[in-house]
Design a protein around this motif. Structure first.
Motif, PDB file in Angstrom:
ATOM      1  N   MET A   1      -1.539  11.211  20.851  1.00 57.31           N
ATOM      2  CA  MET A   1      -1.632   9.853  21.020  1.00 57.31           C
ATOM      3  C   MET A   1      -0.550   9.514  22.401  1.00 57.31           C
ATOM      4  N   ARG A   2      -0.680   8.646  23.316  1.00 59.54           N
ATOM      5  CA  ARG A   2       0.406   8.598  24.064  1.00 59.54           C
ATOM      6  C   ARG A   2       1.100   6.728  24.479  1.00 59.54           C
ATOM      7  N   GLN A   3       1.688   6.994  24.931  1.00 60.13           N
ATOM      8  CA  GLN A   3       2.717   5.259  25.165  1.00 60.13           C
ATOM      9  C   GLN A   3       1.196   4.578  25.590  1.00 60.13           C
ATOM     10  N   VAL A   4       0.609   4.338  26.474  1.00 62.93           N
ATOM     11  CA  VAL A   4      -0.644   3.672  25.964  1.00 62.93           C
ATOM     12  C   VAL A   4      -1.294   2.870  25.131  1.00 62.93           C
TER      13      VAL A   4
ATOM     14  N   LYS B   1      -0.224   3.435  12.267  1.00 61.52           N
ATOM     15  CA  LYS B   1       1.231   3.367  11.460  1.00 61.52           C
ATOM     16  C   LYS B   1       1.433   4.848  11.309  1.00 61.52           C
ATOM     17  N   ASN B   2       1.460   5.775  11.503  1.00 65.70           N
ATOM     18  CA  ASN B   2       1.700   7.150  11.633  1.00 65.70           C
ATOM     19  C   ASN B   2       2.085   7.440  12.816  1.00 65.70           C
ATOM     20  N   CYS B   3       2.273   6.894  13.786  1.00 65.41           N
ATOM     21  CA  CYS B   3       2.578   6.647  15.174  1.00 65.41           C
ATOM     22  C   CYS B   3       3.886   5.693  15.672  1.00 65.41           C
ATOM     23  N   ILE B   4       3.517   4.220  14.456  1.00 68.30           N
ATOM     24  CA  ILE B   4       4.777   4.035  14.592  1.00 68.30           C
ATOM     25  C   ILE B   4       5.907   4.133  13.917  1.00 68.30           C
ATOM     26  N   ALA B   5       5.678   4.619  12.883  1.00 74.06           N
ATOM     27  CA  ALA B   5       6.522   6.215  11.502  1.00 74.06           C
ATOM     28  C   ALA B   5       8.173   6.935  12.836  1.00 74.06           C
TER      29      ALA B   5
ATOM     30  N   ARG C   1       9.869  -2.949  25.380  1.00 73.64           N
ATOM     31  CA  ARG C   1      10.164  -3.805  26.463  1.00 73.64           C
ATOM     32  C   ARG C   1      10.440  -2.848  27.878  1.00 73.64           C
ATOM     33  N   LEU C   2      11.974  -1.148  28.023  1.00 72.62           N
ATOM     34  CA  LEU C   2      11.945  -0.987  28.782  1.00 72.62           C
ATOM     35  C   LEU C   2      10.959  -0.757  29.379  1.00 72.62           C
ATOM     36  N   ARG C   3       9.409  -0.315  28.965  1.00 72.08           N
ATOM     37  CA  ARG C   3       8.682  -0.305  30.029  1.00 72.08           C
ATOM     38  C   ARG C   3       7.713  -0.704  30.973  1.00 72.08           C
ATOM     39  N   ARG C   4       8.219  -2.029  30.731  1.00 76.50           N
ATOM     40  CA  ARG C   4       7.623  -3.335  30.384  1.00 76.50           C
ATOM     41  C   ARG C   4       8.680  -3.859  32.453  1.00 76.50           C
ATOM     42  N   ALA C   5       9.680  -3.677  31.665  1.00 72.47           N
ATOM     43  CA  ALA C   5      10.943  -4.215  32.788  1.00 72.47           C
ATOM     44  C   ALA C   5      10.996  -3.627  33.281  1.00 72.47           C
TER      45      ALA C   5
END
Lengths: 146, 146
Positions: A39-42, A110-114, B18-22
Motif C-alpha cells: 500500500m501507498r498513501q493514496v 484496518k491493518n494499515c490504519i493500525a 492533513r499535513l499532506r493536504r496542507a
DNA sequence: TATTGTTATACTCTATAACTATA
DNA sequence: TATAGTTATAGAGTATAACAATA
C-alpha cells in the motif's frame, strides 16, 4: 563542507517550508510503515474513503482526495486487481462506478490504519496530546482555505 | 455522485494526511506566486541557503535541504545558467564547489521572498499571529525528529 | 451538450547505481 | 579507500487533451 550546521536564512520563518519538510518526513516514515503491504498513501486514502462511504462513486472519491479523474483509473485498477475494492456499474447512472470494500479490503484497511497509528506516534513523539490536537486543528483550517 | 460531502473516515484524525493536504495546497499557491520568475520551491530554497551561507559547498546545501547529490547537479546548473549563483572550485578541496549568490541572484531571492510573504499571508489568513507561531513551532519539532 | 470513466502522454520530483577526479 | 560531483535512468505523482458511452 557542512562542518557546522548551515543557517536556513529566510526559510526558517516560512510555514510553507516547514510544512514541506514535515510532510516529506511523514511520507518517508509512512513508506517504511507500509512495507510488506503493497500500500501507498493514496491507496490507503482511497480505502478509508470507500470504507466510510460504501457504494461511493469513483469520481467522488477523486474529488474528496484531490486526485484527477484520469489518475483515479489505474489506482482503482490496482485496488480491484488486489481484491480490495469491488467496482460495480452504478444503479442510477450506467456511466459511473460505485466502489465498496471487499472483506480483504477492510482487513487491509484496518491493518494499515493500525500501522499508521504507530507511525504517527513515532513522528509526533515530541508532541503531547494537546499539542497534537492543536496541530490537527490548525492544519485543518489551512486546508479549508484551499 | 458527490452530491453530499463525503465522510473522510479514519483520515480525518491523521496528522500525516492533513499535513499532506496542507502542504499540497501551499505548493499550488506557491507555484502561482512564483509565476513569471521561473523559480520553484527547491530553487528558492537553494537561493535562501546560499545567501545565508556564502561560499557554501554544493553538497552541504543538498544535505541541509534534503536533496540528493545526484539531483543537486541540474538544479545548480539551472541557477548558474540563469546567472543567479556563482559556482567556483573550492579553495580547500578541488573536488568541491563553493556557491555564492550573484547580484541578480540576491535581487531574485528578495523578489521571491516578498512574493512568498504575500503567499503565506494568503494561505494563513484564517490564523492569527499567535496561531501561526504555534504552527511553526510544532512543525519545527516534527522536522527535528526526522 | 455535459459528464463518467478511459487512454495516451508528458513533466516534475525523487531515488539508485556506476563513473571521474580528487583526497 | 573514501568523498564531491556527475551521468544515466527508473519510479512515483500529477497534469492535460482527446475519446467512448451514457445522461
Amino acid at each position: 563542507m557542512a562542518r557546522n550546521a548551515l543557517s536556513f536564512g529566510a526559510l526558517s520563518s516560512l510555514v510553507g517550508y516547514r510544512l514541506r519538510r514535515a510532510s516529506g518526513a511523514f511520507a518517508l516514515d509512512f513508506h517504511d510503515a507500509m512495507k510488506g503491504t503493497g500500500m501507498r498513501q493514496v491507496l490507503v486514502g482511497i480505502l478509508a474513503i470507500v470504507e466510510a462511504n460504501p457504494r461511493v462513486n469513483q469520481g467522488a472519491v477523486g474529488v474528496a482526495l484531490g486526485i484527477k479523474r484520469a489518475n483515479m483509473v489505474s489506482l482503482i485498477n490496482e485496488l480491484v486487481d488486489a481484491g480490495l475494492v469491488e467496482r460495480e456499474v452504478s444503479a442510477d447512472d450506467r456511466r459511473a462506478f460505485s466502489l465498496t470494500l471487499t472483506g480483504a479490503g477492510e482487513t487491509m484497511r484496518k491493518n494499515c490504519i493500525a500501522r499508521i497509528q504507530e507511525h504517527e506516534d513515532r513522528m509526533l513523539a515530541a508532541l503531547d496530546a494537546e499539542e497534537r490536537a492543536t496541530l490537527l486543528r490548525l492544519l485543518g483550517r489551512i486546508e479549508a482555505k484551499a
